[in-house]
Design an enzyme around this catalytic site. Structure first.
Site, PDB file in Angstrom:
ATOM      1  CD  GLU A 187      -2.714   1.349   0.238  1.00  0.00           C
ATOM      2  OE1 GLU A 187      -3.311   0.379  -0.267  1.00  0.00           O
ATOM      3  OE2 GLU A 187      -2.806   2.503  -0.206  1.00  0.00           O
ATOM      4  CB  SER A 188       1.815   3.643  -2.664  1.00  0.00           C
ATOM      5  OG  SER A 188       0.516   4.092  -2.962  1.00  0.00           O
TER       6      SER A 188
ATOM      7  CB  CYS B 232       1.944  -3.493  -7.291  1.00  0.00           C
ATOM      8  SG  CYS B 232       0.161  -3.309  -7.298  1.00  0.00           S
TER       9      CYS B 232
ATOM     10  CB  ILE C  96      -3.287  -7.409  -6.039  1.00  0.00           C
ATOM     11  CG1 ILE C  96      -3.014  -8.887  -6.349  1.00  0.00           C
ATOM     12  CG2 ILE C  96      -4.112  -7.279  -4.753  1.00  0.00           C
ATOM     13  CD1 ILE C  96      -2.091  -9.582  -5.347  1.00  0.00           C
ATOM     14  NE  ARG C  97      -6.310  -3.458  -2.521  1.00  0.00           N
ATOM     15  CZ  ARG C  97      -6.189  -4.703  -2.084  1.00  0.00           C
ATOM     16  NH1 ARG C  97      -7.055  -5.616  -2.462  1.00  0.00           N
ATOM     17  NH2 ARG C  97      -5.237  -5.038  -1.252  1.00  0.00           N
TER      18      ARG C  97
ATOM     19  CG  HIS D 243       1.745  -8.309  -6.864  1.00  0.00           C
ATOM     20  ND1 HIS D 243       2.310  -8.107  -5.626  1.00  0.00           N
ATOM     21  CD2 HIS D 243       0.751  -7.416  -6.975  1.00  0.00           C
ATOM     22  CE1 HIS D 243       1.667  -7.127  -5.001  1.00  0.00           C
ATOM     23  NE2 HIS D 243       0.709  -6.688  -5.802  1.00  0.00           N
TER      24      HIS D 243
ATOM     25  CD  GLU E 259       5.424  -9.954  -5.700  1.00  0.00           C
ATOM     26  OE1 GLU E 259       5.588  -9.556  -6.874  1.00  0.00           O
ATOM     27  OE2 GLU E 259       4.572  -9.474  -4.943  1.00  0.00           O
TER      28      GLU E 259
HETATM   29  N1  GLN Z   1      -3.469  -0.131  -4.461  1.00  0.00           N
HETATM   30  C1  GLN Z   1      -2.165  -0.071  -3.893  1.00  0.00           C
HETATM   31  C2  GLN Z   1      -1.648   1.364  -3.835  1.00  0.00           C
HETATM   32  O1  GLN Z   1      -2.265   2.241  -4.358  1.00  0.00           O
HETATM   33  C3  GLN Z   1      -1.203  -0.932  -4.682  1.00  0.00           C
HETATM   34  C4  GLN Z   1      -1.636  -2.380  -4.597  1.00  0.00           C
HETATM   35  C5  GLN Z   1      -0.531  -3.371  -4.655  1.00  0.00           C
HETATM   36  O2  GLN Z   1       0.641  -3.061  -4.454  1.00  0.00           O
HETATM   37  N2  GLN Z   1      -0.901  -4.611  -4.867  1.00  0.00           N
HETATM   38  O3  GLN Z   1      -0.641   1.610  -3.274  1.00  0.00           O
END
Ligand code: GLN
Length: 195
Positions: free
Chosen positions: A48-49, A79, A134-135, A170, A172
């Protein structure tokens, strides 16, 4: 053997270590700024950034990370890590680390597509590569020197700018280590030049 760190403040850290080791390099979980000194390259993982940014500030990583990249040492953002590296984020006044010449948009694949897999070609690397999203963010546009490596449904999802590599997905999380291997090669080449 080259030594590659994975920023271990938050996110998918262990899986990257596994992929680095499978690609013939040494992988290290980085939790302290001093560890950056003897690394040849660094991966910024998914997660999550906004949380990662907060921890980067709390632990004093921001300027050392910028110095690491400016020295020419390779950095790979996956990501959330790509969001950390981008020099422009849609809807934000300021970037995070901000070294990679491209614009990203967060969570840009829509609700029903929170998480999905897609097979896509990666330029010079794979005819078909299973990418796990993923998101995920996507890359809205790239700078003049930035090479587009992969697109999905007309959106850029992987790119390289000099010593910076980034992808929306991702790499990995599967047993396909080709993208990590590509990064390991970048690190080996940079090490020869930087010595
Ligand atoms: N949605 C996350 C973000 O905005 C990134 C998601 C992820 O790293 N899988 O930081």
């Amino acid at each position: 053997m080259v030594k590659i760190g994975v920023l271990g403040l938050q996110g998918a850290v262990r899986e990257h270590i596994r992929s680095i080791e499978a690609s013939g390099a040494e992988g290290v979980v980085v939790k302290k700024v001093e560890q950056l000194e003897d690394l040849d390259g660094l991966i910024l993982p998914g997660g999550e950034s906004t949380t990662m940014r907060r921890l980067v500030d709390i632990y004093g990583f921001m300027e050392p990370l910028r110095a690491f990249g400016r020295e020419g040492k390779p950095m790979f953002g996956t990501c959330a890590g790509l969001i950390m590296l981008a020099n422009n984020i849609v809807g934000y006044d300021e970037p995070h680390i901000g070294l990679m010449d491209l614009t990203v948009e967060r969570n840009s694949f829509g609700r029903q597509k929170e998480s999905f897999e897609a097979d896509l070609p990666i330029k010079g690397m794979a005819d078909s590569y299973t990418a796990v999203f993923i998101r995920a963010p996507h890359i809205v546009s790239v700078g003049a020197e930035t090479e587009i490596l992969a697109e999905y449904e007309g959106r850029i999802v992987a790119a390289r700018d000099r010593n910076f590599l980034g992808c929306s997905f991702h790499p990995e999380l599967t047993d396909d280590h080709r993208l990590t291997q590509y990064f390991v090669e970048m690190v080996k080449q940079a090490k020869q030049v930087l010595v």
